[in-house]
Write an enzyme that holds these catalytic residues in place. Structure first.
Site, PDB file in Angstrom:
ATOM      1  N   VAL A  97       1.170  -1.320   0.210  1.00  0.00           N
ATOM      2  CA  VAL A  97      -0.020  -0.039   0.003  1.00  0.00           C
ATOM      3  C   VAL A  97       0.917   1.147  -0.073  1.00  0.00           C
ATOM      4  CG1 VAL A  97      -1.868  -1.128   0.898  1.00  0.00           C
ATOM      5  CG2 VAL A  97      -0.429  -0.349   2.816  1.00  0.00           C
ATOM      6  N   GLY A 100       2.624   3.417  -4.796  1.00  0.00           N
ATOM      7  CA  GLY A 100       2.581   3.979  -6.198  1.00  0.00           C
ATOM      8  C   GLY A 100       2.382   2.726  -7.001  1.00  0.00           C
ATOM      9  N   GLY A 102      -0.163   1.480  -7.417  1.00  0.00           N
ATOM     10  CA  GLY A 102      -2.085   0.900  -7.531  1.00  0.00           C
ATOM     11  C   GLY A 102      -3.073   0.328  -6.689  1.00  0.00           C
ATOM     12  N   SER A 103      -2.758   0.276  -4.786  1.00  0.00           N
ATOM     13  CA  SER A 103      -3.097  -0.912  -4.857  1.00  0.00           C
ATOM     14  C   SER A 103      -4.331  -0.404  -4.504  1.00  0.00           C
ATOM     15  CB  SER A 103      -2.464  -1.408  -2.804  1.00  0.00           C
ATOM     16  OG  SER A 103      -2.657  -0.124  -1.857  1.00  0.00           O
ATOM     17  N   ALA A 105      -6.908   1.205  -6.390  1.00  0.00           N
ATOM     18  CA  ALA A 105      -7.006   1.006  -7.460  1.00  0.00           C
ATOM     19  C   ALA A 105      -7.410  -0.530  -7.792  1.00  0.00           C
ATOM     20  CB  ALA A 105      -6.368   2.348  -8.357  1.00  0.00           C
ATOM     21  N   ASP A 147      -4.028   5.383 -12.575  1.00  0.00           N
ATOM     22  CA  ASP A 147      -3.817   4.237 -11.588  1.00  0.00           C
ATOM     23  C   ASP A 147      -5.685   3.754 -12.078  1.00  0.00           C
ATOM     24  OD1 ASP A 147      -2.067   5.327 -10.367  1.00  0.00           O
ATOM     25  OD2 ASP A 147      -2.775   4.883  -8.430  1.00  0.00           O
TER      26      ASP A 147
END
Ligand code: PMV
Length: 310
Positions: A97, A100, A102-103, A105, A147
């Protein structure tokens, strides 16, 4: 029971300037995934179980603006379901998390698809993308939408805020080693900091954003013609501008320098910066050694990913 998975993503070029209308390039990272599984429950109500973040609760007990609750409720609203059936949304994710990848999204997209399928009315990609964007606003304040777009469509994307999705050709496969600083850096903060800088001197910053925009355009062409060495140089140039934007940090600079010294064709931070990840462009056979170099230079984990010719 229904289940859906969504990949992580990495920004290749153009982060931050993309918030101000310049293009950016991003690709999915399938080595990491978020998965949502929806099943019937007998305790009543709609529940979220997310062991990764120690969350186990009925959504009625959480604030409606909690991003996970908002995503779940957006499915019911979109489908016009006033009295949702008792069910549990179980979340698992291997995407770190706030780094960067994209967790947020990916979790949103997995929930939107799994829950709408469970309800027998799967949302279209365009609906998923739109609802995931609403959730991104809760996570990130004023996101560009890159994202959710890459994660929803799971393919390389040339992204311009507010414009329909454009993909691009990859002329020759290329390999990236992603190095994670292990520093959790909220996107909202670096985006907000840059916003303040820009407000104080719009002329200066718009010029820098336009320089980034040109790099992104050149990078797209280099990718299309399979010119990996040119791509590396463009990564270095983009990193220098990100440093100027004050969104790099000592750890990211150490990793990018170590990568270049060890023979990377180029290296840059990726995403919102001030922590999170960097990427190094390497010849495929050199990727394992580059991963070792990055770990020795302080990376907490690495991921090797190849963007395939298509
Ligand atoms: O979520 P991250 O860390 O990959 O970064 C988002 C990219 C930014 O350009 C900094 C913000 C945005 O919304 O595009």
């Amino acid at each position: 029971m229904t289940s859906s998975s969504a990949p992580g993503k990495i920004i290749l070029f153009g982060e931050h300037a993309v918030v101000y209308g310049r293009p950016a390039l991003a690709v999915p990272v399938t080595q990491v995934q978020a998965t949502a599984t929806v099943s019937e429950n007998s305790r009543g109500g709609v529940w979220i179980e997310a062991p990764n973040i120690n969350l186990s609760s009925a959504i009625s007990q959480l604030a409606p603006e909690h991003p996970l609750v908002a995503v779940i409720n957006s499915v019911f609203t979109t489908l016009g379901i006033a009295r949702p059936p008792a069910c549990t949304v179980y979340l698992q994710s291997t995407i770190p998390v706030a780094s960067g990848l994209g967790s947020g999204a990916a979790v949103s997209v997995a929930i939107l698809r799994a829950l709408s399928a469970y309800l027998g009315r799967p949302l279209t990609d365009a609906q998923v993308n739109g609802l995931a964007f609403q959730a991104e606003k809760l996570y990130h304040g004023t996101p560009s939408g890159i994202d959710n777009t890459v994660v929803t469509y799971a393919r390389p994307v040339y992204f311009v805020k507010g414009q329909p999705i454009k993909t691009f050709r990859v002329g020759a496969s290329f390999t990236l080693v992603i190095g994670d600083t292990g520093i959790s850096a909220p996107t909202k903060e670096s985006v907000g900091a840059l916003r303040s800088l820009r407000e104080a001197d719009p002329t200066r910053w718009e010029k820098i954003f336009s320089q980034v925009g040109e790099i992104v355009w050149d990078a797209r062409q280099a990718i299309e013609r399979g010119d990996t060495p040119a791509l590396g140089e463009l990564m270095d140039a983009n990193h220098a501008l990100l440093q100027e934007m004050t969104v790099s940090c000592t750890e990211l600079d150490t990793l990018t320098e170590a990568a270049r010294k060890a023979g990377a064709l180029g290296a840059k931070l990726s995403g919102s910066g001030r922590g999170g990840n960097m990427i190094a462009l390497v010849l495929k056979e050199k990727a394992p050694a580059m991963a070792e170099t990055l770990l020795a230079a302080g990376a907490k984990r690495t991921i090797i990913t190849t963007v395939r010719a298509r």
